[in-house]
Structure formats: structure tokens, C-alpha cells
Design a protein around this motif. Sequence first.
Motif, PDB file in Angstrom:
ATOM      1  N   ALA A  58       0.827  -1.203   0.000  1.00  0.00           N
ATOM      2  CA  ALA A  58       0.000   0.000   0.000  1.00  0.00           C
ATOM      3  C   ALA A  58       0.867   1.262   0.000  1.00  0.00           C
ATOM      4  CB  ALA A  58      -0.926  -0.006   1.216  1.00  0.00           C
ATOM      5  N   GLN A  59       1.963   1.225   0.755  1.00  0.00           N
ATOM      6  CA  GLN A  59       2.862   2.380   0.775  1.00  0.00           C
ATOM      7  C   GLN A  59       3.511   2.600  -0.597  1.00  0.00           C
ATOM      8  OE1 GLN A  59       5.388   1.101   3.982  1.00  0.00           O
ATOM      9  NE2 GLN A  59       4.268   2.303   5.525  1.00  0.00           N
ATOM     10  N   THR A  60       3.850   1.497  -1.280  1.00  0.00           N
ATOM     11  CA  THR A  60       4.423   1.604  -2.624  1.00  0.00           C
ATOM     12  C   THR A  60       3.427   2.219  -3.599  1.00  0.00           C
ATOM     13  OG1 THR A  60       5.825  -0.327  -2.206  1.00  0.00           O
ATOM     14  CG2 THR A  60       5.456   0.296  -4.516  1.00  0.00           C
ATOM     15  N   VAL A  61       2.155   1.783  -3.495  1.00  0.00           N
ATOM     16  CA  VAL A  61       1.111   2.318  -4.377  1.00  0.00           C
ATOM     17  C   VAL A  61       0.909   3.811  -4.109  1.00  0.00           C
ATOM     18  CG1 VAL A  61      -1.337   2.212  -4.953  1.00  0.00           C
ATOM     19  CG2 VAL A  61      -0.030   0.103  -4.657  1.00  0.00           C
ATOM     20  N   VAL A  62       0.923   4.209  -2.830  1.00  0.00           N
ATOM     21  CA  VAL A  62       0.748   5.620  -2.477  1.00  0.00           C
ATOM     22  C   VAL A  62       1.870   6.457  -3.090  1.00  0.00           C
ATOM     23  CG1 VAL A  62       0.849   7.266  -0.560  1.00  0.00           C
ATOM     24  CG2 VAL A  62      -0.588   5.231  -0.387  1.00  0.00           C
ATOM     25  N   GLU A  63       3.101   5.972  -2.989  1.00  0.00           N
ATOM     26  CA  GLU A  63       4.227   6.719  -3.562  1.00  0.00           C
ATOM     27  C   GLU A  63       4.107   6.825  -5.085  1.00  0.00           C
ATOM     28  OE1 GLU A  63       7.611   4.578  -2.245  1.00  0.00           O
ATOM     29  OE2 GLU A  63       7.386   5.172  -0.117  1.00  0.00           O
ATOM     30  N   THR A  64       3.689   5.721  -5.714  1.00  0.00           N
ATOM     31  CA  THR A  64       3.541   5.736  -7.176  1.00  0.00           C
ATOM     32  C   THR A  64       2.475   6.726  -7.625  1.00  0.00           C
ATOM     33  OG1 THR A  64       4.220   3.422  -7.281  1.00  0.00           O
ATOM     34  CG2 THR A  64       3.043   4.306  -9.188  1.00  0.00           C
ATOM     35  N   VAL A  65       1.332   6.681  -6.947  1.00  0.00           N
ATOM     36  CA  VAL A  65       0.227   7.576  -7.307  1.00  0.00           C
ATOM     37  C   VAL A  65       0.605   9.024  -7.018  1.00  0.00           C
ATOM     38  CG1 VAL A  65      -2.166   8.209  -6.785  1.00  0.00           C
ATOM     39  CG2 VAL A  65      -1.521   5.794  -7.028  1.00  0.00           C
ATOM     40  N   ALA A  66       1.323   9.256  -5.917  1.00  0.00           N
ATOM     41  CA  ALA A  66       1.740  10.632  -5.592  1.00  0.00           C
ATOM     42  C   ALA A  66       2.620  11.199  -6.706  1.00  0.00           C
ATOM     43  CB  ALA A  66       2.479  10.649  -4.258  1.00  0.00           C
ATOM     44  N   ASN A  98      -4.699   6.678  -0.213  1.00  0.00           N
ATOM     45  CA  ASN A  98      -4.432   7.029   1.186  1.00  0.00           C
ATOM     46  C   ASN A  98      -5.384   6.286   2.129  1.00  0.00           C
ATOM     47  OD1 ASN A  98      -2.293   8.745   0.656  1.00  0.00           O
ATOM     48  ND2 ASN A  98      -3.582  10.577   0.497  1.00  0.00           N
ATOM     49  N   VAL A  99      -6.641   6.146   1.690  1.00  0.00           N
ATOM     50  CA  VAL A  99      -7.608   5.373   2.488  1.00  0.00           C
ATOM     51  C   VAL A  99      -7.162   3.917   2.571  1.00  0.00           C
ATOM     52  CG1 VAL A  99      -9.970   4.509   2.550  1.00  0.00           C
ATOM     53  CG2 VAL A  99      -9.531   6.916   1.986  1.00  0.00           C
ATOM     54  N   THR A 100      -6.700   3.375   1.448  1.00  0.00           N
ATOM     55  CA  THR A 100      -6.203   2.000   1.437  1.00  0.00           C
ATOM     56  C   THR A 100      -5.009   1.841   2.374  1.00  0.00           C
ATOM     57  OG1 THR A 100      -6.925   1.732  -0.861  1.00  0.00           O
ATOM     58  CG2 THR A 100      -5.300   0.160  -0.018  1.00  0.00           C
ATOM     59  N   LEU A 101      -4.114   2.827   2.382  1.00  0.00           N
ATOM     60  CA  LEU A 101      -2.960   2.786   3.267  1.00  0.00           C
ATOM     61  C   LEU A 101      -3.379   2.813   4.733  1.00  0.00           C
ATOM     62  CD1 LEU A 101       0.099   2.882   3.743  1.00  0.00           C
ATOM     63  CD2 LEU A 101      -0.034   5.385   3.540  1.00  0.00           C
TER      64      LEU A 101
END
Length: 440
Positions: free
Chosen positions: A179-187, A204-207
Amino acid sequence: MYIFSNNLTVIPRLWAMLSFCVLPLCVFSEPSHPEKPAESVISPATIGDSLTLPQVLALTLTNNPALIAFSEEIRAREALTLQAGLLPNPVLNANAGNFANATAKGFDGDAVTLQLSQLIELGGKRAARIEAAAARREVADWDYETQRVTILARATQAFIDVLGAQAHAELAERSLQLAQTVVETVANQVKAGKVSPVEQTRVNVTLATAQSEKLRAEREWAASKQTLAAFWGGSATEFSTVRGDLEHIRPLPPLESLNVRLKQSPTLRRWLSELSRRQALLQSEQAKAVPDLTVKLGGTHFLQNQDYVANVGISMPLPVFDRNQGGIAAAERRLDKTDAELRAVRFRVDSEFSATYQRLDATQTEIENYRLTILPSAQSAYRSVQKGYRLGKFALLDVLDTQRTLFNAKAQYLRALTAYHQCLADLERLIGGAVNEDSQ
């Protein structure tokens, strides 16, 4: 493909390990006569960072307060068996007559009488008493065996709880990392203007959800460790992890073969011993209907003329009114009561065994379904959507959905594995040993 290959170390068959630890669950030929538990060969100082099932069983067997209490009761029954075989003590009587009577002469003068009497039990009372005490000791032996099998099964289940909670915590950690990896990618994509800021809110909700799930899994893991340590009066701080293989599944033997072993289970053997004890008590009550004989031997010394008179006598109560009718009738009723209780226990054990076997078989089928179909499909779908998302074929919502589906499938697979081993421990508690005898 599977989620434990890099995280769990292989251990032997969960219940069959007892035979390798020289800690047999149950001896079916005769109940064991446990000595007072010695100090555990495994102390908290020697447990180490990672705890195994053999260590758990050793600690439980030597330090569990309930087992120690049962072993003390067995030694008390041994003492009562010794007491039951002892003969009645002889009785010494002494009396003096005609003291301070100056007019009494000759055989009417001062006299001292000594008499020894011995009760002789008739009707086989002593033999019946010994038999009843021995049967009482045998019941205590089987009580200990039943309690030992039950406690070791519960300790095994507690170990499985910790193993499952530990795997859930590891899964939650990997989910959080993803989830943290996805947040960084989307950011980064939002900064580049490739996706809407709404997408960042979603991830962010998923994280946050993954973080919450990780905290919950860690709390459950800590609680399960404390529950496990309580079996030997220890603390969860004595170890950090446990080592085992939840994926180690063996085919179940036919129901008929396990039913044969069920008839020799400690629970049923205990009630058979209780029935024998009630029969011995009935024989003891019947023996009480025969009156006992008291033999007396002594002599009288007349002080005035220094003469002696020997006395011999016997006494026996006449069984006119009391022939122990009430005691015999009560023993007969209790024998009938125990026979009814034995039938009830057989029915309960058979019913519980059948239900547990069916539940175990169904759980094994569920595990195979996860292994062969659900997990590979969920993994394949996640990879395809992830690849398609990078090519612009799928939206971020599709990625998150397949990711959630994959981790939910893994979590359900973990729960199924944990339920399987929990159920297996219950089944082996009922039969008093390992399901797969060839693994011993």
C-alpha cells in the motif's frame, strides 16, 4: 504461489511430534503412574528467541499446575490403597476390681484383669476393600491421562493460534508495504499530472486501512502468545516468535479405522474403570452384611491369694435388624447410574468425533480449493491488472480491487489452515493420539 514458503520453517506432524519428544500423550494398555513432575528440562532461560511445538509440549507437561495437581491425587490414591489392606489393630483392655473393699476375701478380693481382643473380618471385607481402593486408583490414573491429553491438545491449539496470528501479522506487514508503494507511485503520477488527486485520496484510504489491519494483527499475535505461555505459567516475553508449518497437511485415515481407536480413548477407558470401581464398591457393601468376629484372650490376677484365672471369649453381632440393606441398595443404584453415564459419554464422544471428522474433512477440501484454484486465480488477476494499469488499460480502482481480493484470499487461506490444525488437535484429543499412526 503460496504465501508461507518464505516465512515458515517445516516442523514434523503437529500431534505426532509427541512420540519423538518422548512425551507420549496416552498409553492405552495400562494407565501410567506418574511420578511427581521434575523440574522442567526447558526453562525460560533456554527457550530461545523462537519457540517450537516440542518445547511447548515439554514445558506444559512439566509445569502445568493442573497436571501437577492430578499427579498428587494419584499419590493420595496410592496411600489409600495401602491403607485399605491393613488389618484392624488388636485392642488391649485392663481393669481392676474390689479396690478399697476390706471385707472382700479370696476370689472376691482385689483383682487385676488384662484382656487382648482382635477383630476378625469375615465375608471377604478386606479383599473387597482392597479391590475398591485399587479401582479408585485406576480411575485416578485415567483421570490424569484424560487431563494430560486434553491439556496437551489445548496447548497445541494455542501454539497454532500463535502460528496463525504470526502469519497474519506478516501478511498484514506485506500488505502495508504494498500500500505504501502504491501511495508513492500515485503521488508521483499526481505531481506529473497524469492522474487526478482523487486517486491519491483513494490510495491514502487504502494505506490507512492496511495500517489499521497491521495493528490489529499485531495485537492478536501478542494476545495469543500470552495465552500460550499461560500453559506453563510463563510469559509472552520469554519468546518472540514460533516456528511451524501451517501448510503441512496429511490425508485423513478412513473413518472406520479411527472409530476403532476411539473405543480405546482415555475418556472411555476412564468410565470403564469407574464402572469397575462401582462394582467393587457393591461387593464391599455386600461383604458388610456378614458380621465380624471378635476373639478375646486374657487373664485375671487375684492379689490377695496370688491366684490366676484365664479368660477366653468370642463376640459377634447378630444380623437381625441391620444387614446393610440400605448400603447395598445404594451401591446397586450407583452402579446403574454409572452404567447410564458410560452410555451417555459414549454417545457424546461418538457424536463429537463424527462432527469433528466431518469438519476436518471439509476444511481440508477448502484448503485444496484455495491452493489449486482461488489463490492462483487471484494472483494471476492481480498481476494482469497491475500490468494493464501500467499500460493504461485499467483504472487505479481495478488495481486496488484485485489487490484487496488477493490479500483477502490469502487471509482466508490462513484461517482455513489454522482451523484445520485446530480441528486436527481436537480429533487427536478424542482418540488420545496421532491421527496418522505411521507418522510416529
